[in-house]
Structure formats: C-alpha cells, structure tokens
Design a protein around this motif. Structure first.
Motif, mmCIF file in Angstrom:
data_model
loop_
_atom_site.group_PDB
_atom_site.id
_atom_site.type_symbol
_atom_site.label_atom_id
_atom_site.label_comp_id
_atom_site.label_asym_id
_atom_site.label_seq_id
_atom_site.Cartn_x
_atom_site.Cartn_y
_atom_site.Cartn_z
ATOM 1 N N VAL A 189 12.115 23.921 34.560
ATOM 2 C CA VAL A 189 11.223 24.977 35.028
ATOM 3 C C VAL A 189 9.867 24.410 35.433
ATOM 4 O O VAL A 189 9.196 23.743 34.641
ATOM 5 N N HIS A 190 9.487 24.696 36.667
ATOM 6 C CA HIS A 190 8.147 24.349 37.149
ATOM 7 C C HIS A 190 7.137 25.262 36.471
ATOM 8 O O HIS A 190 7.246 26.488 36.534
ATOM 9 N N ALA A 191 6.144 24.672 35.812
ATOM 10 C CA ALA A 191 5.080 25.463 35.184
ATOM 11 C C ALA A 191 3.828 24.606 35.070
ATOM 12 O O ALA A 191 3.866 23.536 34.467
ATOM 13 N N MET A 192 2.724 25.089 35.630
ATOM 14 C CA MET A 192 1.470 24.341 35.589
ATOM 15 C C MET A 192 0.413 25.026 34.724
ATOM 16 O O MET A 192 -0.298 24.390 33.967
ATOM 17 N N GLY A 193 0.281 26.330 34.864
ATOM 18 C CA GLY A 193 -0.762 27.059 34.149
ATOM 19 C C GLY A 193 -0.399 27.385 32.715
ATOM 20 O O GLY A 193 0.763 27.357 32.307
ATOM 21 N N GLU A 194 -1.446 27.724 31.932
ATOM 22 C CA GLU A 194 -1.257 28.018 30.508
ATOM 23 C C GLU A 194 -0.263 29.152 30.285
ATOM 24 O O GLU A 194 0.607 29.080 29.403
ATOM 25 N N GLN A 195 -0.393 30.217 31.073
ATOM 26 C CA GLN A 195 0.481 31.375 30.861
ATOM 27 C C GLN A 195 1.928 31.070 31.241
ATOM 28 O O GLN A 195 2.857 31.554 30.581
ATOM 29 N N ALA A 196 2.113 30.274 32.278
ATOM 30 C CA ALA A 196 3.475 29.927 32.689
ATOM 31 C C ALA A 196 4.168 29.073 31.639
ATOM 32 O O ALA A 196 5.340 29.296 31.304
ATOM 33 N N ILE A 197 3.447 28.080 31.107
ATOM 34 C CA ILE A 197 4.037 27.207 30.088
ATOM 35 C C ILE A 197 4.345 27.999 28.825
ATOM 36 O O ILE A 197 5.418 27.844 28.216
ATOM 37 N N ASP A 198 3.410 28.870 28.432
ATOM 38 C CA ASP A 198 3.643 29.708 27.260
ATOM 39 C C ASP A 198 4.868 30.607 27.451
ATOM 40 O O ASP A 198 5.647 30.836 26.514
ATOM 41 N N GLN A 199 5.032 31.133 28.653
ATOM 42 C CA GLN A 199 6.197 31.989 28.925
ATOM 43 C C GLN A 199 7.506 31.246 28.656
ATOM 44 O O GLN A 199 8.433 31.792 28.057
ATOM 45 N N ILE A 200 7.559 29.989 29.071
ATOM 46 C CA ILE A 200 8.791 29.206 28.894
ATOM 47 C C ILE A 200 9.047 28.914 27.417
ATOM 48 O O ILE A 200 10.149 29.133 26.905
ATOM 49 N N VAL A 201 8.030 28.402 26.722
ATOM 50 C CA VAL A 201 8.264 28.036 25.317
ATOM 51 C C VAL A 201 8.552 29.279 24.476
ATOM 52 O O VAL A 201 9.366 29.218 23.547
ATOM 53 N N ASN A 202 7.912 30.390 24.785
ATOM 54 C CA ASN A 202 8.182 31.619 24.035
ATOM 55 C C ASN A 202 9.593 32.138 24.307
ATOM 56 O O ASN A 202 10.270 32.623 23.401
ATOM 57 N N THR A 203 10.039 32.011 25.546
ATOM 58 C CA THR A 203 11.382 32.479 25.903
ATOM 59 C C THR A 203 12.456 31.699 25.168
ATOM 60 O O THR A 203 13.453 32.274 24.699
ATOM 61 N N PHE A 204 12.255 30.388 25.040
ATOM 62 C CA PHE A 204 13.297 29.541 24.459
ATOM 63 C C PHE A 204 13.037 29.161 22.992
ATOM 64 O O PHE A 204 13.811 28.386 22.425
ATOM 65 N N ALA A 205 11.993 29.710 22.406
ATOM 66 C CA ALA A 205 11.629 29.332 21.032
ATOM 67 C C ALA A 205 12.749 29.605 20.038
ATOM 68 O O ALA A 205 12.939 28.840 19.080
ATOM 69 N N ASP A 206 13.521 30.668 20.260
ATOM 70 C CA ASP A 206 14.586 31.039 19.319
ATOM 71 C C ASP A 206 15.976 30.792 19.880
ATOM 72 O O ASP A 206 16.978 31.278 19.339
ATOM 73 N N VAL A 207 16.052 30.022 20.982
ATOM 74 C CA VAL A 207 17.343 29.688 21.597
ATOM 75 C C VAL A 207 17.786 28.317 21.107
ATOM 76 O O VAL A 207 17.025 27.351 21.157
ATOM 77 N N ASP A 208 19.006 28.228 20.621
ATOM 78 C CA ASP A 208 19.518 26.936 20.145
ATOM 79 C C ASP A 208 19.691 25.967 21.317
ATOM 80 O O ASP A 208 20.157 26.345 22.401
ATOM 81 N N ASN A 209 19.316 24.709 21.096
ATOM 82 C CA ASN A 209 19.543 23.685 22.114
ATOM 83 C C ASN A 209 21.042 23.487 22.311
ATOM 84 O O ASN A 209 21.819 23.541 21.361
ATOM 85 N N TRP A 210 21.439 23.237 23.544
ATOM 86 C CA TRP A 210 22.860 23.099 23.848
ATOM 87 C C TRP A 210 23.246 21.677 24.269
ATOM 88 O O TRP A 210 24.416 21.388 24.470
ATOM 89 N N ILE A 211 22.273 20.783 24.375
ATOM 90 C CA ILE A 211 22.557 19.390 24.732
ATOM 91 C C ILE A 211 22.165 18.497 23.563
ATOM 92 O O ILE A 211 21.045 18.596 23.049
ATOM 93 N N GLU A 212 23.080 17.649 23.149
ATOM 94 C CA GLU A 212 22.790 16.721 22.048
ATOM 95 C C GLU A 212 22.120 15.459 22.558
ATOM 96 O O GLU A 212 22.534 14.894 23.563
ATOM 97 N N GLY A 213 21.067 15.012 21.864
ATOM 98 C CA GLY A 213 20.444 13.737 22.168
ATOM 99 C C GLY A 213 19.568 13.713 23.398
ATOM 100 O O GLY A 213 19.122 12.643 23.829
ATOM 101 N N ALA A 214 19.311 14.877 23.983
ATOM 102 C CA ALA A 214 18.460 14.957 25.174
ATOM 103 C C ALA A 214 17.911 16.380 25.254
ATOM 104 O O ALA A 214 18.477 17.307 24.670
ATOM 105 N N PRO A 215 16.827 16.575 25.982
ATOM 106 C CA PRO A 215 16.251 17.923 26.054
ATOM 107 C C PRO A 215 17.128 18.886 26.842
ATOM 108 O O PRO A 215 17.644 18.555 27.902
ATOM 109 N N SER A 216 17.308 20.080 26.297
ATOM 110 C CA SER A 216 18.012 21.140 27.019
ATOM 111 C C SER A 216 17.079 21.801 28.024
ATOM 112 O O SER A 216 17.523 22.305 29.065
ATOM 113 N N VAL A 217 15.785 21.808 27.706
ATOM 114 C CA VAL A 217 14.774 22.455 28.549
ATOM 115 C C VAL A 217 13.730 21.430 28.968
ATOM 116 O O VAL A 217 13.183 20.705 28.129
ATOM 117 N N ARG A 218 13.477 21.362 30.274
ATOM 118 C CA ARG A 218 12.415 20.525 30.839
ATOM 119 C C ARG A 218 11.335 21.425 31.427
ATOM 120 O O ARG A 218 11.643 22.392 32.118
#
Length: 533
Positions: A334-363
């Motif tokens: 996800v492209h995100a530069m501003g504070e609100q955009a980055i917060d939106q992403i981390v808040n959206t995925f904060a309670d989502v289980d990672n689905w890739i082992e050994g590497a980031p599921s979310v960039r």
C-alpha cells in the motif's frame, strides 16, 4: 551442463551477510556462490581465476519499488527537468519542438516537472500549454506521477468541463471562474490517460528490454514493478515478452487491486517465486504525494490549513485485497505517505493475522511520515516500510514549501524505523522523482548516510544511517521484503549477482557517495556490464 568454476580473488568484498560481512574471495560455480572467504584459502580451489584488483565488491542492488515501464517510456518523452527545462516558457518551447515533428491530433507527452524547481514557482496550466499547441492533446506528468498538467485539447477529448465531478480519490483543479485549470490530481488524471492510445505489447516489451543495460550500468540486478496491470496489456505477458527480447533482471510484479478485483488472474503458476518473473503482491493507494500536496497528512500542508491531502482507499477495500492476497500467499502493498494514510493501514491490519511466514504480509510504500502509533503497530505486526531516500535529496524545494524546514527533517525517519524493529528496504520509485538519473542507487544511499539534500539543505541529522546499513537496505533487506529467492547477499548457495565499484564506497567521504560508479556487473556469475565496453 558443464561445470564452470570461477574464483574471484583479491577483492574487498562486502557481502551484506551479517554472519560473514567481509571477505577477499569467492568461488562461483554454475551461477551460484560455492564458497566465500579469504584469498589464502581460495588458492585451494581449481578453476578460472579472476583478479578483482583490490576493488570494492558488493551485492547487486535490489530495487524494491520501481516502475520500469514508466521509466522506459519517460525516456521517450519530453524531459521537463533541469537542465533542459527550468521554466514554463522553456517547457512551452519543448512542446512546440515536439509538435513540429508530429501530425495534428497526435499526443504530446512530457515527464518530470517539479514546480519547486521551475523559475515560475507553479505548475503549468492549460492556458500555458495552449500557447504551445491547440490542435494536439498535451499531457505533462509531474515528477511524482500523481499529478498531470494538460492542455485544452486533452480536456476536450476527456470530456472534462466545469461541471465534471471529482472522481473518487481524485481532484480536478478549477480557477476562480470554475473552469478546469488543466491540473488533474490522483484518480482524476485517469480521465485523460484512459483516452490515450495504447502501445502494443511488442512495442512496450522492446522498451523494457532496452532498460537492461541501463539498469546493469547502475548495479541493479533485481527489479520490481509496482503498477502492474491486467488491461489493456497484461504485465505478466508483457514481461515474458520483454524477457524474450533481452530483459534479464529477476522481476517481481505487484498488480493493481482495481484490476484484480475485476479480473482475478492470480494462480499457482504466476505467483511461483522460483520463476524469474512472478507476481508478488497486490498494490493499492492510500493517498498521494508530499511534493504534490496530495498525501493524506495531519497537520495540514504549510500555508494551507484546509488541505490535508487526499484519502484514496478504505479499510473495506484494504481487507478485500488482503483476503485475495492470503488465498495466493502474496503481499498487500500500500502506497502511503501522510500520517493519516499510514495510520489507516496499520489500524486496518492491527488485528489481522499475518498470512506469510518469514516475510512481511503487509508492505507500506514510502512511509514518509509515520506516527509513533504507526511505528509501534508496524513493529509489533511485522509490517515492512519501503522508503526512498532519494526523495529528500532531489525534491527538497517541494518538501520545504509543503511541510516547512523542521517538519521535513522528521520525514522518512529511517533510523527511527530500524530502532523500532521495523523491516525496511530502500528503493528509488523511478522515474517518480525530480532527478536527472532517478533510478541511481548511489544518490539515494548518499542521502540516507548524510541526510543532506543535493543543495546542501539539512534533511534531519538524527536519522542518518551508516554506509553499511544503507547498502544492506538496498540489498539483503530489499530481498527480505521482496522475497526474491537467493539474492541480496554474497553467501553460499545464493546467485552470484554482484557489482565491482570504481571507488571504495565504504571509505569515500559520505558527501561523495553519489559519485561512485559501477565498473562491472555480474548476474549469476556472468559479466553483463563493463564500463570498458
């Protein structure tokens, strides 16, 4: 296959391997590294010997966020950057020159203007471009790639009038009379772009293939495309055709969610990471750019209290993309530069289980202004940040104009990200930056090490990183984020992708890192570029 062993010796090898960071020699057999160590022990191996003559050797660069097709196409467009274009008047002249070589009605394209670098201090408007030509559509893309300036003919072809509503996630600029100015931001630019003629897959593939020596000259051995499309041309087919025509780089494609939502093309074969070209993720945009004042920020942009940028996605959309990504074992990017955009992403995925082992599921791409909250969540969840240090180096005027001097110093806080425990990878985002050679890794590395812009401006001394760390972020760490197998380190079992430099990048003065050049580039142990040719 006949075994072919090569012993590279008498080098100053920085491996990017934390377990064995330095060496003098390495043995390569059939394109992979068989052994790494000191010169004395290398003498026990039999095979062809190549003397590195004491030169510094590092792994080939992995550009974790790149737009190769845009880069290839921009080379065919009017370069609206210094030294060719320094004002709107000079831009008009270049457009007129291009029109003289074309027929009426043919599109005229330019790339790379930055109003912060133009003598006028503003973007070109429709009436400026109308002075150049009225019988052909003109489209000039801002350096960030998020904004275009067009003439009246282009607006006419797109059907854009004073009554045209803003599309979702986009803005049409208007003057004091309510008429469109020709400036189209974010998704609004697509109203014009979709009216442009499309090159054939063969024409695009040929342009991509022409990039191969250009990228090897800069030491880049693995690439990504962060704007892959399904239509009008499927990028997987495009890159496979380009490979037939000479593209050699290991390549990861990240497809736009809006395309995959309509045409779900993902399958086991095209997401197979062992293939030289494969799909690695799903791309979305959460906002625009800092330099274009469309990043979703908080506080507002300097001098414009009502402007906090543009939000371009929703939590529902992000989660829908993640559902598809999980089904196919690939990333959400996800492209995100501003504070609100980055917060939106981390808040959206904060309670989502990672689905890739050994590497980031979310960039999170760019991550220019993460809040303390975002840093904490990203570190806890294992999200990756992919910043571009060349932005501050090359676009300092726009950052100062849009954020102010002190706030600019806090952007792209790479040292803080690393200290928080976040996975970070460097990249260029080329051609989306106002620099004559936007893909050059050395300018970005110098920026990260010095936190000084090209004009001498301080971009935040507290966020400097060491030269060794900067190289690792462009090699090993970039591999860990992109998941391209067996690259990014000079390590036993890995592909022998490495570069020989003309100066010792670990010892040159930090302010001269951008002057370092590549002497030789090797891909799979094969010499693919030499500055002597």
């Amino acid at each position: 296959m006949t075994n072919h062993r090569i012993i590279y010796h008498n080098g100053r090898i920085f491996t990017s391997n934390p377990e064995q960071p330095n060496a003098e020699a390495m043995v390569v057999e059939n394109g992979r590294i068989e052994w790494v160590g000191d010169d004395e022990k290398s003498e026990s191996f039999e095979g062809e010997r190549v003397n590195l003559n004491g030169h510094r050797v590092i792994p080939g660069f992995v550009d974790a966020h790149l737009h190769p097709l845009y880069l290839a196409n921009s080379a065919k467009q009017i370069a609206c950057t210094a030294p060719l274009v320094n004002s709107i008047e000079e831009m008009i002249v270049e457009v007129q020159k291009q029109r003289a070589t074309q027929q009426a009605g043919e599109w005229i394209e330019g790339w790379g203007y930055d109003e912060g670098k133009l003598a006028d201090g503003r973007s070109p408007m429709r009436h400026d471009l109308d002075k150049a030509v009225t019988d052909s559509p003109v489209i000039i893309t801002r350096t960030c790639g998020h904004i275009i300036a067009v003439n009246s003919k282009a607006l006419e072809l797109a059907g854009i009038t004073k009554d045209t509503p803003n599309p979702r996630g986009g803005e049409i600029d208007h003057d004091e009379h309510g008429e469109p100015t020709g400036i189209l931001r974010e998704n609004a630019k697509d109203l014009v772009i979709q009216k442009m003629p499309v090159l054939s897959i063969e024409e695009n593939a040929e342009r991509l293939a022409e990039l191969t020596p250009f990228l090897f000259k800069r030491g880049i051995t693995a690439i990504t495309d962060l704007m892959a499309r399904v239509a009008p041309i499927d990028y997987m087919e495009l890159y496979e055709e380009a490979r037939k025509r000479g593209l050699e780089h290991r390549t990861v494609l990240y497809y736009m969610w809006e395309d995959l939502e309509k045409s779900p093309i993902l399958n086991k074969e095209n997401t197979d990471r062992t293939k030289p070209t494969h799909i690695g993720g799903i791309k979305l945009f959460a906002d625009g750019s800092v330099s274009g004042r469309t990043a979703w920020v908080n506080p507002s942009f300097s001098g414009d209290d009502d402007n906090q940028g543009i939000s371009t996605t929703s939590s529902e959309e992000l989660l829908a993309a993640a559902k598809m990504a999980k089904e196919h074992g690939i990333q959400v990017v996800v492209h995100a530069m501003g504070e609100q955009a980055i917060d939106q992403i981390v808040n959206t995925f904060a309670d989502v289980d990672n689905w890739i082992e050994g590497a980031p599921s979310v960039r999170i791409e760019h991550a220019a202004m993460p809040t303390k909250h975002a840093l904490e969540i990203a570190a806890k969840k294992g999200f990756a940040f992919v910043p571009q240090p060349v932005f501050l180096y090359a676009e300092i005027e726009s950052y100062h104009n849009n954020l102010g001097i002190e706030r600019t110093k806090t952007t792209y806080p790479v040292k803080t990200m690393l200290e928080a425990g976040i996975q970070v990878a460097f990249s260029s985002d080329a051609p989306a930056t106002a620099w004559a050679d936007p893909v050059d890794p050395f300018a970005g590395i110098q920026s990260a090490v010095t936190r000084i812009a090209y004009n001498g401006a301080d971009t935040g001394q507290s966020e400097r990183v060491s030269i060794e760390t900067a190289i690792e972020l462009y090699t090993r760490c970039a591999q860990e984020v992109t998941r391209i197998p067996d690259v990014g380190q000079l390590k036993v079992g890995y592909h022998a992708d490495f570069i020989v430099l003309d100066q010792d990048i670990l010892e040159v003065p930090a302010e001269k890192i951008a002057q370092v050049k590549v002497e030789n580039t090797y891909l799979g142990g094969r010499l693919v570029y030499s500055n002597k040719n």
